[in-house]
Design an enzyme around this catalytic site. Structure first.
Site, PDB file in Angstrom:
ATOM      1  N   ASN A 185      -9.486   0.573   8.506  1.00 43.80           N
ATOM      2  CA  ASN A 185     -10.748   0.449   9.240  1.00 43.80           C
ATOM      3  C   ASN A 185     -10.555   0.182  10.737  1.00 43.80           C
ATOM      4  O   ASN A 185     -11.530   0.070  11.468  1.00 43.80           O
ATOM      5  CB  ASN A 185     -11.641  -0.628   8.615  1.00 43.80           C
ATOM      6  CG  ASN A 185     -11.027  -2.002   8.661  1.00 43.80           C
ATOM      7  OD1 ASN A 185      -9.849  -2.163   8.984  1.00 43.80           O
ATOM      8  ND2 ASN A 185     -11.809  -3.008   8.340  1.00 43.80           N
ATOM      9  N   ASP A 189      -7.057  10.776   3.112  1.00 42.29           N
ATOM     10  CA  ASP A 189      -7.410  10.924   1.708  1.00 42.29           C
ATOM     11  C   ASP A 189      -8.872  11.339   1.586  1.00 42.29           C
ATOM     12  O   ASP A 189      -9.690  10.998   2.435  1.00 42.29           O
ATOM     13  CB  ASP A 189      -7.163   9.614   0.957  1.00 42.29           C
ATOM     14  CG  ASP A 189      -7.964   8.454   1.529  1.00 42.29           C
ATOM     15  OD1 ASP A 189      -7.772   8.128   2.722  1.00 42.29           O
ATOM     16  OD2 ASP A 189      -8.793   7.881   0.802  1.00 42.29           O
ATOM     17  N   TYR A 239       0.805  -1.225   0.000  1.00 43.36           N
ATOM     18  CA  TYR A 239       0.000   0.000   0.000  1.00 43.36           C
ATOM     19  C   TYR A 239       0.841   1.279   0.000  1.00 43.36           C
ATOM     20  O   TYR A 239       0.275   2.372  -0.068  1.00 43.36           O
ATOM     21  CB  TYR A 239      -0.939   0.002   1.199  1.00 43.36           C
ATOM     22  CG  TYR A 239      -1.882  -1.170   1.189  1.00 43.36           C
ATOM     23  CD1 TYR A 239      -2.902  -1.257   0.250  1.00 43.36           C
ATOM     24  CD2 TYR A 239      -1.743  -2.211   2.098  1.00 43.36           C
ATOM     25  CE1 TYR A 239      -3.766  -2.343   0.219  1.00 43.36           C
ATOM     26  CE2 TYR A 239      -2.602  -3.304   2.084  1.00 43.36           C
ATOM     27  CZ  TYR A 239      -3.602  -3.367   1.143  1.00 43.36           C
ATOM     28  OH  TYR A 239      -4.453  -4.434   1.106  1.00 43.36           O
ATOM     29  N   HIS A 253      -4.949   5.829  -0.772  1.00 41.94           N
ATOM     30  CA  HIS A 253      -5.502   5.735   0.583  1.00 41.94           C
ATOM     31  C   HIS A 253      -4.472   6.122   1.645  1.00 41.94           C
ATOM     32  O   HIS A 253      -4.831   6.380   2.787  1.00 41.94           O
ATOM     33  CB  HIS A 253      -5.979   4.308   0.824  1.00 41.94           C
ATOM     34  CG  HIS A 253      -7.281   4.188   1.550  1.00 41.94           C
ATOM     35  ND1 HIS A 253      -8.182   5.215   1.725  1.00 41.94           N
ATOM     36  CD2 HIS A 253      -7.851   3.105   2.170  1.00 41.94           C
ATOM     37  CE1 HIS A 253      -9.232   4.781   2.395  1.00 41.94           C
ATOM     38  NE2 HIS A 253      -9.058   3.510   2.691  1.00 41.94           N
ATOM     39  N   TYR A 281      -4.789  -1.563   9.925  1.00 41.59           N
ATOM     40  CA  TYR A 281      -5.425  -1.259   8.647  1.00 41.59           C
ATOM     41  C   TYR A 281      -6.381  -0.093   8.850  1.00 41.59           C
ATOM     42  O   TYR A 281      -6.786   0.231   9.970  1.00 41.59           O
ATOM     43  CB  TYR A 281      -6.132  -2.501   8.088  1.00 41.59           C
ATOM     44  CG  TYR A 281      -5.131  -3.462   7.491  1.00 41.59           C
ATOM     45  CD1 TYR A 281      -4.633  -3.255   6.211  1.00 41.59           C
ATOM     46  CD2 TYR A 281      -4.654  -4.532   8.223  1.00 41.59           C
ATOM     47  CE1 TYR A 281      -3.689  -4.103   5.664  1.00 41.59           C
ATOM     48  CE2 TYR A 281      -3.706  -5.401   7.695  1.00 41.59           C
ATOM     49  CZ  TYR A 281      -3.229  -5.173   6.409  1.00 41.59           C
ATOM     50  OH  TYR A 281      -2.286  -6.008   5.887  1.00 41.59           O
ATOM     51  N   ASN A 317     -13.696   4.907   6.120  1.00 39.31           N
ATOM     52  CA  ASN A 317     -13.617   3.880   7.171  1.00 39.31           C
ATOM     53  C   ASN A 317     -12.644   4.226   8.289  1.00 39.31           C
ATOM     54  O   ASN A 317     -12.873   3.872   9.441  1.00 39.31           O
ATOM     55  CB  ASN A 317     -13.275   2.522   6.564  1.00 39.31           C
ATOM     56  CG  ASN A 317     -14.426   1.948   5.782  1.00 39.31           C
ATOM     57  OD1 ASN A 317     -15.585   2.205   6.083  1.00 39.31           O
ATOM     58  ND2 ASN A 317     -14.116   1.166   4.758  1.00 39.31           N
TER      59      ASN A 317
END
Length: 192
Positions: free
Chosen positions: A71, A96, A18, A23, A69, A117
């Site tokens: 969320n 973001d 990532y 994100h 993560y 999230n």
């Protein structure tokens, strides 16, 4: 807004997969901020993330990039905020923003999660009265395309625009840290 910022959290997802994704714009902002001050990060398991700090105008500002993560961002942000007794008005969360095109960034006081999230989990863990830095990444269109879009890498042109908006945010941040909300907002919001 005259509350001092004591903690700045930059949201993203952990791992090489990532790194640099849309994100992770919030995490990219916090990493760039640490770089400006020559601050290095250490991993703190009790805060579920990487932490650092710097001093500006005699004020210590703590930095956090959650290792959770997206969320589960609330787990990390709330652990650090509670440990250092940082009230939500003293918290800035960089993230973001689908609703803004790349190159656009805006400060925001409080509000809901807007379907994000990471923000949803922070609001659930704390409350919604924290400041936000919304870093535009653009929107792919139909909702079914959003997940792949935010987790994907921006085009070269979009990366340049996102990085420019991060730089503009960094330029306006000292005003915000001094409690000059109106000036910080005017500076960032008039940026091209």
């Amino acid at each position: 807004m005259s509350e001092p910022i004591k903690l700045i959290a930059g949201l993203g997802n952990p791992g090489e997969k990532y790194r640099g994704s849309r994100h992770n714009a919030g995490a990219d902002f916090v990493a760039a901020l640490a770089g400006q001050f020559g601050a290095s990060f250490t991993t703190e398991s009790r805060f579920f993330g990487r932490v650092s700090h710097f001093v500006l105008l005699g004020q210590q500002v703590r930095l956090l990039i959650p290792s959770t993560y997206m969320n589960r961002s609330g787990q990390s942000v709330s652990a650090m905020a509670r440990y250092f007794k940082v009230a939500t008005p003293n918290l800035l969360v960089a993230h973001d923003e689908l609703d803004f095109e790349p190159g656009k960034a805006r400060w925001k006081e409080g509000g809901g999660h807007g379907g994000h999230n990471g923000l949803r989990d922070i609001v659930k863990a704390l409350d919604e009265n924290f400041l936000r830095l919304r870093i535009g990444i653009g929107h792919p269109g139909p909702g079914r395309e959003v997940t792949d879009y935010v987790l994907g890498q921006p085009s070269r042109a979009d990366r340049i625009m996102i990085d420019n908006s991060i730089d503009q945010s960094l330029d306006a941040l000292p005003l915000l840290l001094r409690g000059e909300w109106v000036k910080a907002t005017a500076q960032l919001h008039r940026s091209p």
